[in-house]
Design a protein around this motif. Structure first.
Motif, PDB file in Angstrom:
ATOM      1  N   THR A   1       0.826  -1.206   0.000  1.00  0.00           N
ATOM      2  CA  THR A   1       0.000   0.000   0.000  1.00  0.00           C
ATOM      3  C   THR A   1       0.860   1.256   0.000  1.00  0.00           C
ATOM      4  O   THR A   1       0.631   2.196  -0.778  1.00  0.00           O
ATOM      5  CB  THR A   1      -0.934   0.004   1.222  1.00  0.00           C
ATOM      6  OG1 THR A   1      -1.775  -1.145   1.189  1.00  0.00           O
ATOM      7  CG2 THR A   1      -1.795   1.264   1.255  1.00  0.00           C
TER       8      THR A   1
ATOM      9  N   ASP B   1      -6.850   0.137   5.140  1.00  0.00           N
ATOM     10  CA  ASP B   1      -5.928   1.151   4.606  1.00  0.00           C
ATOM     11  C   ASP B   1      -5.753   0.978   3.107  1.00  0.00           C
ATOM     12  O   ASP B   1      -5.725   1.972   2.352  1.00  0.00           O
ATOM     13  CB  ASP B   1      -4.570   1.038   5.298  1.00  0.00           C
ATOM     14  CG  ASP B   1      -4.610   1.494   6.750  1.00  0.00           C
ATOM     15  OD1 ASP B   1      -5.566   2.194   7.118  1.00  0.00           O
ATOM     16  OD2 ASP B   1      -3.691   1.136   7.507  1.00  0.00           O
TER      17      ASP B   1
ATOM     18  N   CYS C   1      -7.890  -0.377   1.000  1.00  0.00           N
ATOM     19  CA  CYS C   1      -9.125   0.016   0.324  1.00  0.00           C
ATOM     20  C   CYS C   1      -9.242   1.532   0.226  1.00  0.00           C
ATOM     21  O   CYS C   1      -9.695   2.070  -0.798  1.00  0.00           O
ATOM     22  CB  CYS C   1     -10.334  -0.562   1.063  1.00  0.00           C
ATOM     23  SG  CYS C   1     -10.557  -2.345   0.840  1.00  0.00           S
ATOM     24  N   ARG C   2      -8.854   2.217   1.267  1.00  0.00           N
ATOM     25  CA  ARG C   2      -8.916   3.685   1.232  1.00  0.00           C
ATOM     26  C   ARG C   2      -7.962   4.267   0.201  1.00  0.00           C
ATOM     27  O   ARG C   2      -8.235   5.323  -0.389  1.00  0.00           O
ATOM     28  CB  ARG C   2      -8.602   4.245   2.623  1.00  0.00           C
ATOM     29  CG  ARG C   2      -9.761   4.097   3.591  1.00  0.00           C
ATOM     30  CD  ARG C   2      -9.414   4.516   4.997  1.00  0.00           C
ATOM     31  NE  ARG C   2     -10.612   4.563   5.830  1.00  0.00           N
ATOM     32  CZ  ARG C   2     -10.607   4.481   7.154  1.00  0.00           C
ATOM     33  NH1 ARG C   2      -9.439   4.341   7.807  1.00  0.00           N
ATOM     34  NH2 ARG C   2     -11.729   4.527   7.834  1.00  0.00           N
TER      35      ARG C   2
ATOM     36  N   ARG D   1      -9.416   2.549  -3.543  1.00  0.00           N
ATOM     37  CA  ARG D   1     -10.776   2.898  -3.919  1.00  0.00           C
ATOM     38  C   ARG D   1     -11.377   1.862  -4.863  1.00  0.00           C
ATOM     39  O   ARG D   1     -11.671   2.134  -6.025  1.00  0.00           O
ATOM     40  CB  ARG D   1     -10.827   4.288  -4.567  1.00  0.00           C
ATOM     41  CG  ARG D   1     -10.478   5.407  -3.618  1.00  0.00           C
ATOM     42  CD  ARG D   1     -11.580   5.616  -2.602  1.00  0.00           C
ATOM     43  NE  ARG D   1     -11.158   6.444  -1.481  1.00  0.00           N
ATOM     44  CZ  ARG D   1     -11.940   6.817  -0.485  1.00  0.00           C
ATOM     45  NH1 ARG D   1     -13.207   6.425  -0.471  1.00  0.00           N
ATOM     46  NH2 ARG D   1     -11.494   7.554   0.503  1.00  0.00           N
TER      47      ARG D   1
ATOM     48  N   PRO E   1     -17.290   0.174  -5.529  1.00  0.00           N
ATOM     49  CA  PRO E   1     -18.138   0.169  -4.324  1.00  0.00           C
ATOM     50  C   PRO E   1     -19.059  -1.051  -4.237  1.00  0.00           C
ATOM     51  O   PRO E   1     -19.226  -1.630  -3.160  1.00  0.00           O
ATOM     52  CB  PRO E   1     -18.950   1.460  -4.460  1.00  0.00           C
ATOM     53  CG  PRO E   1     -18.123   2.343  -5.330  1.00  0.00           C
ATOM     54  CD  PRO E   1     -17.440   1.428  -6.291  1.00  0.00           C
TER      55      PRO E   1
ATOM     56  N   TYR F   1     -16.044   1.016   6.607  1.00  0.00           N
ATOM     57  CA  TYR F   1     -15.719   1.266   5.212  1.00  0.00           C
ATOM     58  C   TYR F   1     -16.675   2.282   4.566  1.00  0.00           C
ATOM     59  O   TYR F   1     -16.679   2.440   3.350  1.00  0.00           O
ATOM     60  CB  TYR F   1     -15.785  -0.044   4.418  1.00  0.00           C
ATOM     61  CG  TYR F   1     -14.679  -1.015   4.752  1.00  0.00           C
ATOM     62  CD1 TYR F   1     -13.611  -1.210   3.900  1.00  0.00           C
ATOM     63  CD2 TYR F   1     -14.708  -1.736   5.943  1.00  0.00           C
ATOM     64  CE1 TYR F   1     -12.585  -2.103   4.208  1.00  0.00           C
ATOM     65  CE2 TYR F   1     -13.693  -2.632   6.269  1.00  0.00           C
ATOM     66  CZ  TYR F   1     -12.643  -2.810   5.404  1.00  0.00           C
ATOM     67  OH  TYR F   1     -11.625  -3.684   5.721  1.00  0.00           O
TER      68      TYR F   1
ATOM     69  N   ASP G   1     -16.685   5.470   4.328  1.00  0.00           N
ATOM     70  CA  ASP G   1     -16.055   6.502   3.496  1.00  0.00           C
ATOM     71  C   ASP G   1     -15.552   5.937   2.179  1.00  0.00           C
ATOM     72  O   ASP G   1     -15.438   6.671   1.189  1.00  0.00           O
ATOM     73  CB  ASP G   1     -14.907   7.163   4.260  1.00  0.00           C
ATOM     74  CG  ASP G   1     -13.834   6.169   4.673  1.00  0.00           C
ATOM     75  OD1 ASP G   1     -14.186   5.029   5.019  1.00  0.00           O
ATOM     76  OD2 ASP G   1     -12.638   6.525   4.662  1.00  0.00           O
ATOM     77  N   VAL G   2     -15.233   4.655   2.141  1.00  0.00           N
ATOM     78  CA  VAL G   2     -14.784   4.026   0.899  1.00  0.00           C
ATOM     79  C   VAL G   2     -15.982   3.633   0.033  1.00  0.00           C
ATOM     80  O   VAL G   2     -15.960   3.792  -1.189  1.00  0.00           O
ATOM     81  CB  VAL G   2     -13.929   2.770   1.202  1.00  0.00           C
ATOM     82  CG1 VAL G   2     -13.402   2.149  -0.093  1.00  0.00           C
ATOM     83  CG2 VAL G   2     -12.777   3.113   2.124  1.00  0.00           C
TER      84      VAL G   2
END
Length: 558
Positions: free
Chosen positions: A192, A238, A240-241, A244, A247, A274, A276-277
């Protein structure tokens, strides 16, 4: 100064391990002192590595790789190391300073090496230490984005094979396995941070599955593997954020994870973390999938829990109530949960209706959740419906007939100045129970307790005399009447002490002493101290072999 004393070692180890540690002073070797830590080898059944931490969060602490130490205990080997350090107390400050100097010297030396010299050193150490080399190889593969190599290495790190005997990793090897599994999490985090978050997402999910499979064969009593799983879940979030992902795809994966496609409990992922993602689109899919899963299995715990979390987060109170209402507990507990959710949504009228329905729906009031009764009585009191609160308490007491239900009825009735009448009715029920079946479900015991709780000692004594009471109640009664009726109290104490004289144990001896003190007080009030002296002397003679009892009697001058 060491910063600790022998008393600290004994407090941490306990008397038994401390005493055993005294016999291992000659077994300590290779003592190494750092800045705040001390290590050594201690020869026992095998050679064990012990380490003392001098200035940790809780002060002195220690770790040892012996079986007892691996269970988190401050073992005899740590005691031996601590005692050895105390023997060298005067030189310890100098040794700690020397440890700090060594660290500084190493840092200075490394800083002065050229790039080629550092590379040569790393290659040399890699050739000598296989585990260190593998860590470097994994980090290198992560940095260059070699997904196949990273995946293969992570699979190796999560394989229990090298640690398992007969297919199972026992406690003594679990720590080493957890440390190795932690390297896999670090590698995923490295992907990441190096801009390959999409790869990190895929590998984190695969690692979760592998770790869940491995956990079934690992003794994780100290929770180290559980912490690795928690770190892995954080690494996935982390990633995924940063990446992105789609969804809808993420929502489907989270739903499957929460519903147990594999052991979701190990990583304990909360889909709402999740949000926010997922964004609005992903959250809508998550809600849709949660409803579909629940409709497919309305009694499934995981399905209900997921839908409750998602609907509550969305503020959809009606959907949340529908989930609860589909599986109402027979004791009214679910009705109470619904009422509280409606209260939080400022729908108090509906909340009260659900709570009252809970009382109506329960088959036997004796089985109702007491918290539901408390909730309703509180709501009635707030609304000025005190008579309704008393009526509910009366019905509840009539169904249960416990001391607590009696106390709750008394509290409600006193608020309406109706306690005398309610008390007489309640006591009449208890007397009927006592007459019908002295040793039955309620019997005479609740009656005696209720009268004692009211402070009606004379009535309680009469009830105990007529219908019987247990030893605890008789002791309370004797204590209450001793000042005014010492002769009656004396008879109780003498009866209670008799069976104790045939028993052993410090707890028994303390009871004997307490009763003797009460017996002495009764004789003092009756003006017959010589009778107590003779009684105590006879008891001492018959119990003289019980040394701890004799010691207690001496301490109390009995």
């Amino acid at each position: 100064m060491c910063g600790f004393a022998e008393a600290d070692l004994e407090a941490l180890a306990g008397a038994r391990s401390f005493e055993r540690g005294l016999g291992y002073l000659d077994a300590v070797s290779g003592v190494e002192v750092g800045d705040g830590w001390i290590t050594a080898s201690v020869r026992g059944t095998e050679r064990y590595e012990a380490e003392l931490t001098l200035e940790g969060p809780d002060g002195l602490s220690g770790e040892c790789d012996c079986p007892f130490g691996l269970e988190g205990n401050f073992c005899k080997h740590l005691v031996a190391l601590g005692l050895t350090v105390l023997q060298q107390e005067e030189s310890l400050p100098r040794q700690r300073q020397a440890g700090r100097d060594r660290v500084q010297d190493l840092d200075t030396w490394l800083s002065a090496l050229s790039r080629d010299e550092l590379l040569a050193l790393v290659r040399e150490l890699s050739g000598e230490d296989r585990q260190w080399r593998r860590r470097l190889e994994l980090r290198a593969a992560s940095e260059r984005g070699d997904l196949a190599s990273v995946r293969a290495r992570i699979r190796e790190l999560l394989d229990i094979g090298p640690f398992a005997q007969y297919g199972y990793v026992d406690y003594s090897d679990a720590r080493a396995y957890a440390d190795q599994a932690g390297q896999a999490v670090s590698a995923i985090g490295g992907l990441t941070s190096s801009g390959r978050a999409d790869q990190a997402v895929a590998l984190a999910r695969e690692a979760m599955r592998l770790l869940a499979e491995a956990a079934e064969s690992v003794d994780d009593s100290d929770g180290r593997l559980g912490q690795v799983a928690t770190d892995l879940a954080a690494a996935h979030l982390d990633a995924c954020r940063a990446a992105r992902p789609d969804p809808e795809e993420l929502a489907r994966w989270l739903t499957g994870h929460a519903l147990g496609d594999f052991d979701a409990g190990l990583t304990d992922i909360d889909p709402l973390d999740y949000e926010d993602v997922l964004g609005e689109e992903g959250m809508a899919v998550l809600r849709k999938l949660s409803v579909e899963a629940w409709r497919g299995n309305r009694r499934g715990w995981a399905e209900k829990y997921l839908l409750k979390r998602v609907t509550k987060a969305a503020g959809d109170v009606d959907a949340l109530i529908a989930v609860h209402a589909a599986d109402l507990a027979p004791n009214g507990n679910t009705h109470l949960v619904i009422a509280r959710e409606l209260d939080a949504a400022r729908r108090s009228g509906e909340a009260l209706n659900w709570a009252e329905r809970g009382i109506q729906d329960v088959r036997e009031l004796s089985d109702v959740d007491t918290a539901l009764v408390d909730y309703l009585c509180e709501r009635y009191a707030q609304a000025g419906r005190l008579a309704d609160a008393v009526a509910l308490r009366r019905d509840h007491f009539g169904a249960r007939r416990t001391l607590f239900a009696y106390q709750q009825l008394r509290s409600a009735a006193r608020a309406t100045d109706r306690w005398p009448a309610e008390r007489e009715s309640a006591l009449a029920l208890l007397r009927t129970d006592a007459e019908a079946e002295q040793e039955g479900r309620y019997g005479n015991r609740t009656l005696v307790d209720a009268l004692l709780d009211d402070g009606d000692v004379d009535a309680a004594w009469q009830a105990a005399t007529e219908g019987g009471a247990d030893d605890r109640q008789w002791l309370v009664l004797a204590d209450r009447v001793r000042a005014g009726r010492p002769s009656d109290a004396l008879g109780v104490y003498l009866r209670l002490i008799e069976p104790l004289t045939g028993q052993t144990g410090n707890a028994v001896y303390e009871q004997v002493v307490s009763l003797l003190l009460s017996i002495r007080d009764c004789h003092r009030r009756l003006g017959t101290p010589e009778e107590f002296t003779a009684y105590a002397a006879g008891l001492r003679t018959s119990q003289k072999r019980k040394r701890n009892l004799m010691r207690l009697l001496d301490e109390h001058r009995l």
